[in-house]
Each structure stands twice: as structure tokens, then as C-alpha cells.
Scaffold this active site. Structure first.
Site, PDB file in Angstrom:
ATOM      1  N   ASP A 260      -1.517   0.647 -13.091  1.00 33.65           N
ATOM      2  CA  ASP A 260      -2.235   1.056 -11.892  1.00 33.65           C
ATOM      3  C   ASP A 260      -1.641   0.280 -10.711  1.00 33.65           C
ATOM      4  OD1 ASP A 260      -4.253   2.165 -10.263  1.00 33.65           O
ATOM      5  OD2 ASP A 260      -5.480   0.382 -10.520  1.00 33.65           O
ATOM      6  N   THR A 262      -3.531  -0.218  -7.137  1.00 38.43           N
ATOM      7  CA  THR A 262      -4.533  -0.938  -6.360  1.00 38.43           C
ATOM      8  C   THR A 262      -5.306  -1.900  -7.257  1.00 38.43           C
ATOM      9  OG1 THR A 262      -4.756   1.000  -4.942  1.00 38.43           O
ATOM     10  CG2 THR A 262      -6.463  -0.685  -4.775  1.00 38.43           C
ATOM     11  N   GLU A 364      -6.640   0.806   8.946  1.00 40.31           N
ATOM     12  CA  GLU A 364      -7.284   0.833  10.260  1.00 40.31           C
ATOM     13  C   GLU A 364      -8.018  -0.461  10.535  1.00 40.31           C
ATOM     14  OE1 GLU A 364      -9.623   4.341  11.113  1.00 40.31           O
ATOM     15  OE2 GLU A 364      -7.865   4.967  12.250  1.00 40.31           O
ATOM     16  N   ARG A 461       4.127  -1.683   5.747  1.00 42.91           N
ATOM     17  CA  ARG A 461       3.671  -0.321   6.046  1.00 42.91           C
ATOM     18  C   ARG A 461       3.681  -0.137   7.562  1.00 42.91           C
ATOM     19  NH1 ARG A 461      -0.292   0.921   1.673  1.00 42.91           N
ATOM     20  NH2 ARG A 461      -1.693   1.891   3.172  1.00 42.91           N
ATOM     21  N   THR A 541      -1.103   5.949  -9.993  1.00 39.38           N
ATOM     22  CA  THR A 541      -2.092   5.514  -9.008  1.00 39.38           C
ATOM     23  C   THR A 541      -2.789   6.708  -8.375  1.00 39.38           C
ATOM     24  OG1 THR A 541      -2.386   4.301  -6.929  1.00 39.38           O
ATOM     25  CG2 THR A 541      -0.285   5.417  -7.247  1.00 39.38           C
ATOM     26  N   GLY A 542      -3.980   6.468  -7.884  1.00 37.55           N
ATOM     27  CA  GLY A 542      -4.727   7.495  -7.161  1.00 37.55           C
ATOM     28  C   GLY A 542      -4.430   7.483  -5.679  1.00 37.55           C
ATOM     29  N   ASP A 685      -7.255  -2.220 -13.719  1.00 39.25           N
ATOM     30  CA  ASP A 685      -8.395  -3.092 -13.441  1.00 39.25           C
ATOM     31  C   ASP A 685      -9.687  -2.337 -13.167  1.00 39.25           C
ATOM     32  OD1 ASP A 685      -7.506  -2.064 -10.969  1.00 39.25           O
ATOM     33  OD2 ASP A 685      -8.463  -3.715  -9.909  1.00 39.25           O
ATOM     34  N   ASN A 688     -11.257   3.827 -13.597  1.00 38.73           N
ATOM     35  CA  ASN A 688     -10.329   4.956 -13.587  1.00 38.73           C
ATOM     36  C   ASN A 688      -9.090   4.702 -14.438  1.00 38.73           C
ATOM     37  OD1 ASN A 688      -9.659   2.961 -11.674  1.00 38.73           O
ATOM     38  ND2 ASN A 688      -8.339   4.357 -10.566  1.00 38.73           N
TER      39      ASN A 688
END
Length: 1050
Positions: A260, A262, A364, A461, A541-542, A685, A688
Site C-alpha cells: 500500500d 498511504t 490544500e 509535488r 494504492t487507492g 496498514d 482496505n
């Protein structure tokens, strides 16, 4: 349900405590994202509020889709009071969510238990067995067949012996009364009974005690993991834990890791690190001459304490930017004003005056927080205004329109008005912003592009920022077209996007921001070392595609030197198939071209000791990477296309699957398991990740911020991803090595011990007479030979932990099953058979006509049995000593102690005081020189070839292990040095594509702008300001430390 409560079923939201029936949830267990999501109840049901009586009389009828695993979609309708209401995912709370910043809510259960979407995505629990376990079961069956064959041989031989010899010697050895008197019938009856007798005599060749010993060794290996303080995370007080005792050696054979992102690779903490404003880059500390310096723990941080609204957790190292902000520099003011105004963040002022932001995405939150620290504080918002505070001065902007973000636009804009001046502020991906810039900004765009590439190389990023001024007539005309598009009944989305395109033109570039999605400590180094161990890493990953790719570069999973990164993002079956076929063809073409170039380079001739002019050093091949979107994966995992996906994936050094559901994660793991026949490990972790953790051969859970569901479903748990390197390269490799050594030796010693009975059968008329003392047979595996091999199985290590990490290629034998397989088993059995022959016939020849010094006979059955047993113990114990690579005091104790214990116990047990039938035999045999000479001769004949073979192979064909062991011995002999673990460095050539990659990534979703402008997510506070109904948790920020350069593994 109440605030912070776990949602235990799929629920239709009826009413909440918040205005406009809003509800805030955290979906980390579903998609790994910790930012808050908004759900809203139907206005008609929301009127019931917390009226228990009204809720009790609710009699609506729900017609909806059957249970399924689609987390992002729900279709249904509610029939209530003669009206019909549409139901979608925005009105549903799924199992696995956590209620946040909402005092209470009421809902109606739609799906519960196994029918919930989360459970439909969870794989079934499977009983996991190691590859060695499955192999052992096959070998045991083979050994049992071998036992039956040997017993059958003894049965046939017994029948022949009784027919030709025994029948005529009944005066001396009479047959039992129940045996038929005829020669044929009697011989057959005796032979049949002898078959079962030999099954009992030779049963020790089937190692029943093997399974007990294996479990004891695995139990010990589990505690080595639990006790390893180098895998203990002090910050969270979390040690590594082996939650199973049956899979340890499989950690040494992993070929594929499915991870995964995140919370597993990243901390999910965003920090504002660098920026480019008006062609100048800021963020790196500089010396007095303006030269950039590396950030270390000693680098002084910028002091923001003069700003009463600053965040104590915010770290920045470039003082120049704060000075420019305080001095009122126009370019810097425009930059931070845009960050403070162009967003969908909601503020909340606590009772103590502390201002908190609730952001839909952590990106943000980081950008608005950065503006706040530099003196541009976002204070409040209403549906038609935004208030900021600039260096203590309050400014109110009229919010005219929000041009919302989506994955196609890759940007968002706001149109504001202040002092009769209308401005459009825009932020987004560099590719989309550059297309809409005014041609006058060409030079600035070129400089900013160079900065963006530098930021991207650092794994940051990036977003580009731009603005333009709009005259009132243009805006008035545009807003009318915008209103018509938003009210269209057909193709609304396309029409709205087209209207957005009209206004977002001729923008003036302000600069670019660079945010770091903080990786967990040591992730790049761990991935580099695991890659050197020839372990393939797939990230499932999602998250969005851009975010996943950006993190891939940050953690060195994706390298700038890679030949190409292939993106599969088609939504139709035919498009996905075409993209995969094209990627496969392109990869094969590049591989073929590289192979031809390599052959050409090898063909270069040398003359006079110098290389020809045409020769050049072969460039290391960069490899490929594959990025697959979740909607494309739906088609790629179908039966007709899954092999194509697997073939393309295995041609790549790295694979990233983004926007995948929990079930898709499990299907990808299962695809590799079924067709590659490779051992897999899944690490995650959150809830999901449970399905893929259960599906993989080994499941590793990380004790992170997303709960303990992954840990509870895992086989091993660790606190940080970096500990996976040590878990595999040290504990896994050692466990596999020890188990293989144990099994080879165990089969060897059992065959050497048992087959002496078989050779003796030829000298005792196949009567099933045992060669050894019955007590010796019972004690052989339990007392006499157990400790040395248990010491090997528990403590042995070929090289120490430092060299195991320094040379990750030592891990590769496990991939090929080199240390224990059917061939190695056959060699061990063959050695055991040869050992039994030597053990039996050399003492037989020595004791056949042996006599004592006083002339009495010393050639009886008992004397011969004790002699063979004693030589057997010495031989197999010293043979075990040859397999020991790691000698400690305990090893010496087990080896020499086992031999001394045997002789001491034998003398004691055969003493006159016990009156045992073997009384005095040990003293009688061991008091002769014949016995000791025979022992030295037999042991020498058995061990000398083994020693000679090992010296030959180490000297002529040394393995990597042999070389590293020699290096370790030399290093230990020298003065201890401060040598550091060597890691992989990027020494390959850079592809032209990689130099131009974008660092854009923005974890934002469409639809939040409309929610803000509608005012449905706001309520009036006591101080009169409009604020959001929720708040975000504080986001701890860590110092930004540059990653160390990776070095080549030797």
C-alpha cells in the site's frame, strides 16, 4: 452514532447534528485517505433530527442494488410519504468509516455483516502453509514408500531364507506352533509377519519427530523477530511481532512485494518545502554568497514567531522569502495571496482563539498553512465572500465563482472581486496551466520549468499558480453563459467545462509551489536494497495516478534512468487491451535493441592492452515501469486479459496500480500467485489492505494511523516500512538457511541410523532382529543427536546481520529453492545410505573375529551393536559440526557435550548396579584398542570426503556467501571500522523522457466548490463569522531532511 464512532454497517444517513444535515467522515479504512469526506442526508428525513419518536415511526421503503463490492457507487431510491427520493453514495455511510466532527447522526442500516461493501472486498481467511511444508509432505510420502519397498525386500529375502535354511534347522530354531508345517506355507507366513516387524524396526526412517523439531525451531525464530530491538519503534513504543510461528522461513524466499502507499510508504503528512516566484527559487538555505546548502539537523529554521497566527509545527529554512513577504514584495504577495484565496478549505476558530483548517485534501491544507505562516492568513468564508488577513490588515474579497477541480481539468480557479477589480486566480498542473498562459510569459515559463524539474527530481509535488484580471463586461457576459451551462439538462458537465475553458485564458504566471508528501524514514533505502535482492515491488494504492507516480519517484521505486513509464488508463476493454499490447511490443523492441547493443559492446577487440576507439562502457539498462488505473484494471483482470497484464508487469522493474479497490488488490496478488508460482508478500496498514494481506503467502501489517485491522489480519507486524528490509534480508534469510540445514542433516542422520538395521538383516536371517540396544533406538533422536542440530536450526548464521544487509544478493538462493529441494534431499539420503554402509561394514570387519586381551570373545551381537552405535553418534555429531557456520560457546557445548553425554550415560546405564541385559558391554567394548582404532578410521573415512569437497568448491568455485564470509573474517580480524551499509546509487544513464517529467500531484476531488458556494456546509458562530461545521486534526510537521545519496552495493 456519536462523534469518533466506528461505522459498523452500510447505513443510509437520515439526520445529523450539523446544519443542512451534513456529516463528516474519515474513510482511511476504505481508501487509505485520512482527509475528511462530506455526506448529506435527504432534507425531508433531516427534519426528524434527533426526535426518537419521529425516527421510530419512520416507514420508508428502500429499493436498491444487491450487495456488491463497489465502494464508490450506490444506486437506489427511497419511497416515503408517497414521494420518491434518489439515493447515491453521498447519502451512504459505509462500514469502515469513522464519524468525525459530528456530534451525532441517525441512519438506517442497508447492509450488515458479510453483505457490507467492505466485507465484500475482504478475502476469505486462508490456512497458510510454507513451500517447505508442502515439500516435506511429499518427501515423507516418498520415504514411506521407500520404507515399504525395503520391508518388502526383507520379506522376500526372509521367505527364501526360511525355505532354504530355516526349514531345515527347526531343531535349533523351531517355528512357532501357529506356523503351518509345510515349507512353502510356513515360509510365507513367517515372511508376512516379518514384513510388519520390519515396518516397526525401520520406522525411524520416517521422521515423526521432525515435525516437532521444526515447530520448535520456528517458535524460536518468531521470538528472534519479537526481541529484535533494531525493529523497535521507540516513538510509538511498537516492537515487531511475529503473529504466527509457521511461516518464518518463507520470509527468506519472497519474490514479489505488494505494498500500500498511504501510511505504508508515506506518513500522509504534507509540508510546504519550496517554491518558485517570478523566476526565483526559494526553500533551500543559502550561505552569505547565495549558494544553496544542504538541510541537516543543525540547519537553523526560519523564525515565524513575529506572526501571531503562525503554526509552531511549520518548518522552513530560507529566510529570504519571509523577508520579501514582510517587505511587501509584489510578486511574493501575489503568490501567497493566491494560496490564501484559491482553495476550498473551511476555517474554524476554537474557543481559545486558535484557528484550525478543515481541508478536503492534505495538499490544500499545506498550501493554505504556508500562506498563513508567511502573513497571509485565511480567516473565514461565506458562500459569497472570503476574508484573509495580510500582515495584520483584514481584506474581504467577494467570491463570484469557483471553477472546481476535476481529474480532467487538473486545475481549479476562483473569480474574486475587491475594490471594483475582478481577478481570476488559478492553480493546477504545469501542463494545463502552461497551455493557458499569455505569450508574454514565455521567458518566465522557461525558468519556472527548470525549477519544476528540480523540484520533481527531489520527489516534491508541484502546482503552478497563475492569475489574470477580468474587465466587468467580459465577466458579465461569461457569467450568463456559465448560468446557462449549469442549468442545462443534457451534457451539463461538458458544457460547464467548455465555459470554464473560455475564461481561463491569457493567464499571467506567478510561480510554482512544491510540497513534500513525507515518506517514512528509510523507505528509499529499504526499497533500493530489496530491489538489489531481486525482489519485485508492486504498489497498490487507492490514491490518484499523479500522486502515486510522484511518491514512486520519491521512494526510488521509479527512477529517472528508466527507459519508459507506461500508463494504462483506458476505460473501454478494447482500449486497455490495445494499450497493454502496445506497451508489450515497445518493451520487447527496446529489450531487443539493448541486447544487440550489448552484444556489439562485448565484441569490441583489444590491442596492446588498450581498448579500441569504438568501444565504450556498457550503459546499465534502466528498465521499465507500469502504471495502471483502477478503471483499467477492471478489464485487465478479466480471464482473457490477465495473462497479458501479468506478462507486461513482469517485464517491468516497478508496477503501480492506482485507484484500486481492496478486492482488486487481492486479485492482483492472486494473479501473480497463480501464474508465476512465486512467493508473495503483501504489506499495508488499513482495513482496505486486509484482503491482499490474507491473499498473499505472507501478510505484514503496519501499526499506523489507520487502525489495527491490517495488523490483526497479518502474519507479521512492524511499525515502519523500513523494518521490512531487516525482516526479509536478515531474519527471513537466516530462518530459511537454518531450516534448510536442519532438514538436510535430519534426513541424513536418520537414514544413516536406520539402514544399519537393513544391512544387519543379511546376517541375522532377516529375522527383524535389531542391531542396537532398544533404549538407544528410543534415545537417538531425543537425547543423543538433538541438541547440535537444534543449535544449528536456532542460532546458525552464515554471515552476520551487517553483511546480510550490505550484500542483499545473498537473499537470491531462496528464490530458486537452492538450499533445500528434491535434489538436495536425494543427496542427503544418498549420503545417509553411504554412511550406513561404512558404519556397518567397517566395524563388522573389525569385530567379526575380535577377542579381548585376555583371549575371550568380543564379537557378540551386543558388543557389535554398541560399537556401531558409539561410532554413529561421534560421526553424525561431527558431521553436524561441519555444517555449523556460527560457532559460539553454546555450539561447542552442544557438540562436545552430546558426545560426552552419550559415553557417560552409556557407561552409567550399562553399569552392574542396574542389572540390565547390556550390563558391562560398554566397558568390555570400549576397553579395547580395536574399538578406538575402528572409530577413528570410520569417522575419518566418513568426514574426510566432505571436508575435501568443501575445500575444493570454496577454492575453485566460491559462492557469494563464501566470498562474503571471507570478507567478514578479514574485517573482524582488523580494527573495527565505521563502515556504513552500502546502498544502491543511480549510476545508470538518464532517459530523455525522465528529464522532463512533471511533479504535479494534487489529492483533490470534484464537487467541493459547489458545496461551498451553496452555503450548505456552513453555520454561524457566536462571533458572527461563518465557519465550517468540522475541523481537522493537527498535522505534525517534521524537519525536512534531504535523502542521502545511495551507493552501489558491492
Amino acid at each position: 452514532m456519536k462523534n469518533d464512532q466506528f461505522v459498523a454497517a452500510d447505513i443510509l444517513l437520515l439526520s445529523t447534528s450539523e446544519p443542512n444535515s451534513l456529516c463528516y467522515i474519515e474513510t482511511a479504512e476504505l481508501d487509505g485517505e485520512t482527509n475528511l469526506k462530506v455526506r448529506q442526508a435527504i432534507p425531508e428525513t433531516a427534519e426528524m433530527a434527533d426526535d426518537i419518536v419521529a425516527l421510530g415511526h419512520f416507514d420508508g421503503e428502500i429499493l436498491g442494488e444487491p450487495p456488491n463490492n463497489r465502494l464508490s457507487k450506490y444506486e437506489g431510491r427511497l419511497n416515503w410519504k408517497n414521494r420518491m427520493y434518489a439515493l447515491d453514495n453521498d447519502k451512504i455511510l459505509l462500514r469502515g468509516c469513522v464519524l468525525r466532527n459530528t456530534k451525532w447522526c441517525y441512519g438506517l442500516v442497508i447492509f450488515a455483516g458479510e453483505e457490507t461493501k467492505l466485507m465484500m472486498n475482504s478475502g476469505q481467511a486462508k490456512f497458510k502453509r510454507t513451500h517447505i511444508d508442502r515439500l516435506m509432505n511429499v518427501l515423507i510420502i516418498g520415504i514411506f514408500i521407500f520404507l515399504c519397498v525395503v520391508c518388502l525386500i526383507c520379506t522376500v529375502c526372509c521367505g527364501l531364507w526360511e525355505s532354504y535354511v530355516g526349514f531345515f534347522f527347526q531343531d535349533f530354531m523351531p517355528w512357532e506352533d501357529f506356523i503351518p508345517e509345510s515349507k512353502a506355507s510356513g515360509s510365507a507366513s513367517i515372511a508376512l509377519m516379518v514384513f510388519f516387524s520390519y515396518i516397526i524396526v525401520l520406522n525411524t526412517v520416517v521422521p515423526i519427530s521432525l515435525y516437532v523439531s521444526v515447530e520448535m525451531i520456528r517458535f524460536s525464530h518468531s521470538y528472534w523477530i519479537n526481541w529484535d530491538d533494531k525493529m523497535y519503534h521507540a516513538k510509538t513504543d511498537t516492537p515487531a511481532k511475529s503473529r504466527t510461528t509457521t511461516l518464518n522461513e518463507e520470509l527468506g524466499q519472497i519474490e514479489y512485494i505488494f505494498s500500500d502507499k498511504t501510511g505504508t510508504l508515506t506518513q500522509n503528512i504534507m509540508t510546504f518545502n519550496k517554491c518558485s516566484i517570478n523566476g526565483k527559487a526559494y526553500g533551500d538555505p543559502v550561505d552569505q554568497h547565495g549558494n544553496a546548502l544542504d538541510v541537516t539537523e543543525r540547519t537553523p529554521k526560519v523564525d515565524f514567531s513575529e506572526n501571531p497566527m503562525y503554526e509552531k509545527t511549520f518548518d522552513f529554512y530560507d529566510r529570504r522569502l519571509l523577508d520579501l513577504s514582510n517587505s511587501g514584495d509584489d510578486a511574493v504577495a501575489d503568490f501567497f495571496a493566491l494560496l490564501a484565496l484559491c482553495h476550498t478549505v473551511m476555517p474554524e476558530e476554537k474557543e481559545d482563539g486558535h484557528l484550525e483548517y478543515q481541508a478536503q485534501s492534505p495538499d490544500e491544507a499545506a498550501l493554505v498553512g504556508a500562506a498563513r505562516n508567511f502573513g497571509f492568513v485565511f480567516r473565514s468564508r461565506t458562500p459569497d465572500s472570503i476574508t484573509i488577513e495580510v500582515q495584520g490588515e483584514t481584506r474581504v474579497y467577494k467570491l463570484l465563482c469557483i471553477l472546481d477541480f476535476n481529474n480532467v481539468r487538473k486545475r481549479m480557479s476562483v473569480i474574486l472581486q475587491r475594490n471594483e477589480r475582478i481577478m481570476l486566480l488559478c492553480k493546477g498542473a504545469d501542463s494545463t496551466i502552461y497551455e493557458r498562459l499569455d505569450p508574454a510569459d514565455a521567458n518566465l515559463m522557461e525558468v519556472t520549468t527548470a525549477h519544476l524539474q528540480d523540484f520533481a527530481q527531489d520527489g516534491l509535488r508541484t502546482l503552478c499558480l497563475a492569475q489574470k484580471e477580468i474587465d466587468s463586461d467580459t465577466y458579465d457576459a461569461w457569467i450568463k453563459r456559465h448560468h446557462e451551462a449549469t442549468c442545462a439538462m443534457e451534457d451539463r458537465d461538458d458544457k460547464v467545462s467548455a465555459v470554464y475553458e473560455e475564461i481561463e485564458t491569457n493567464l499571467r504566471l506567478i510561480g510554482a509551489s512544491a510540497i513534500e508528501d513525507k515518506l517514512q524514514d528509510g523507505v528509499p533505502e529499504a526499497i533500493a536494497n530489496l530491489a538489489l535482492a531481486n525482489i519485485k515491488i508492486w504498489v497498490l494504492t487507492g490514491d490518484k495516478q499523479e500522486t502515486a507516480i510522484n511518491i514512486g519517484y520519491s521512494c526510488r521505486l521509479l527512477l529517472d534512468e528508466m527507459e519508459e513509464i507506461f500508463v494504462i488508463d483506458g476505460e473501454a476493454y478494447e482500449v486497455v487491451e490495445s494499450q497493454l499490447q502496445n506497451a508489450k511490443s515497445e518493451m520487447q523492441k527496446i529489450l531487443q535493441q539493448h541486447s544487440m547493443e550489448h552484444q556489439h559492446e562485448q565484441a569490441v577487440t583489444f590491442s596492446n592492452g588498450r581498448m579500441g576507439n569504438k568501444a565504450r562502457k556498457a550503459e546499465e539498462f534502466g528498465g521499465f515501469a507500469l502504471v495502471v488505473n483502477g478503471h483499467s484494471l477492471v478489464h485487465a483482470l478479466t480471464a482473457k486479459m490477465e495473462l497479458l497484464l501479468l506478462e507486461v508487469g513482469t517485464l517491468c522493474k516497478a508496477v503501480i496500480c492506482c485507484r484500486v479497490t481492496p478486492l482488486q488488490k487481492a486479485l492482483v496478488v492472486d494473479l501473480v500467485k497463480r501464474h508465476k508460482k512465486a512467493l508473495t508478500l503483501a504489506i499495508g496498514d488499513g482495513a482496505n489492505d486486509v484482503s491482499m494481506i490474507k491473499t498473499a503467502h505472507i501478510g505484514v501489517g503496519i501499526s499506523g494511523q489507520e487502525g489495527l485491522q491490517a495488523v490483526l489480519a497479518s502474519d507479521f507486524s512492524i511499525a515502519q516500512f523500513r523494518y521490512l528490509e531487516r525482516l526479509l534480508l536478515v531474519h527471513g534469510r537466516w530462518s530459511y538457511l537454518r531450516m534448510c540445514k536442519f532438514l538436510k542433516y535430519f534426513f541424513y542422520k536418520n537414514f544413516a541410523f536406520t539402514l544399519c538395521h537393513f544391512w544387519y538383516a543379511f546376517f541375522c536371517g532377516f529375522s527383524a532382529q535389531t542391531l542396537y540396544d532398544p533404549f538407544f533406538v528410543s534415545f537417538y533422536n531425543v537425547l543423543y543427536t538433538s541438541l547440535p542440530i537444534m543449535a544449528v536450526g536456532v542460532f546458525d548464521q552464515d554471515v552476520n546481520e551487517e553483511y546480510s544487509l550490505r550484500y542483499p544478493r545473498l537473499y537470491t538462493p531462496g528464490h530458486l529453492d537452492l538450499l533445500f529441494n528434491k535434489k538436495v534431499f536425494a543427496q542427503s539420503v544418498a549420503e545417509g545410505i553411504i554412511t550406513s554402509l561404512v558404519l556397518f561394514f567397517i566395524p563388522y570387519g573389525a569385530f567379526a573375529d575380535a577377542i579381548q586381551p585376555d583371549g575371550t570373545e568380543n564379537a557378540g551381537h551386543k558388543e557389535f551393536g554398541v560399537a556401531v552405535a558409539s561410532i554413529l553418534i561421534v560421526a553424525v555429531t561431527l558431521r553436524c559440526a561441519l555444517d555449523m557456520s556460527y560457532w559460539t560457546g553454546f555450539n561447542h557445548f552442544t557438540v562436545w557435550g552430546s558426545i560426552l553425554f552419550y559415553f557417560g550415560f552409556t557407561f552409567f546405564f550399562y553399569a552392574n548396579m542396574w542389572g540390565y541385559e547390556y550390563m558391562g558391554v560398554a566397558r568390555k567394548v570400549m576397553s579395547t584398542a580395536t574399538f578406538w582404532f575402528t572409530m577413528v578410521l570410520t569417522v575419518t573415512i566418513l568426514l574426510l570426503p566432505v571436508v575435501a569437497e568443501r575445500f575444493y568448491y570454496i577454492d575453485t568455485r566460491p559462492t557469494l556467501t563464501d566470498k562474503v564470509r571471507l570478507k567478514q573474517k578479514i574485517s573482524m580480524a582488523r580494527t573495527k571500522s565505521g563502515d556504513r551499509i552500502i546502498r544502491r546509487a543511480s549510476t545508470m544513464r538518464r532517459s530523455t523522457r525522465s528529464l522532463q517529467r512533471s511533479g504535479y500531484a494534487f489529492a483533490h476531488s470534484q464537487g467541493f466548490g459547489e458545496l461551498i458556494t451553496s452555503g450548505t456546509n456552513m453555520f454561524v458562530q457566536h462571533n458572527g463569522r461563518l465557519a465550517s461545521a468540522g475541523s481537522v486534526r493537527s498535522r505534525p510537521s517534521l524537519p525536512s531532511v534531504k535523502e542521502e545519496a545511495l551507493k552501489n552495493a558491492e
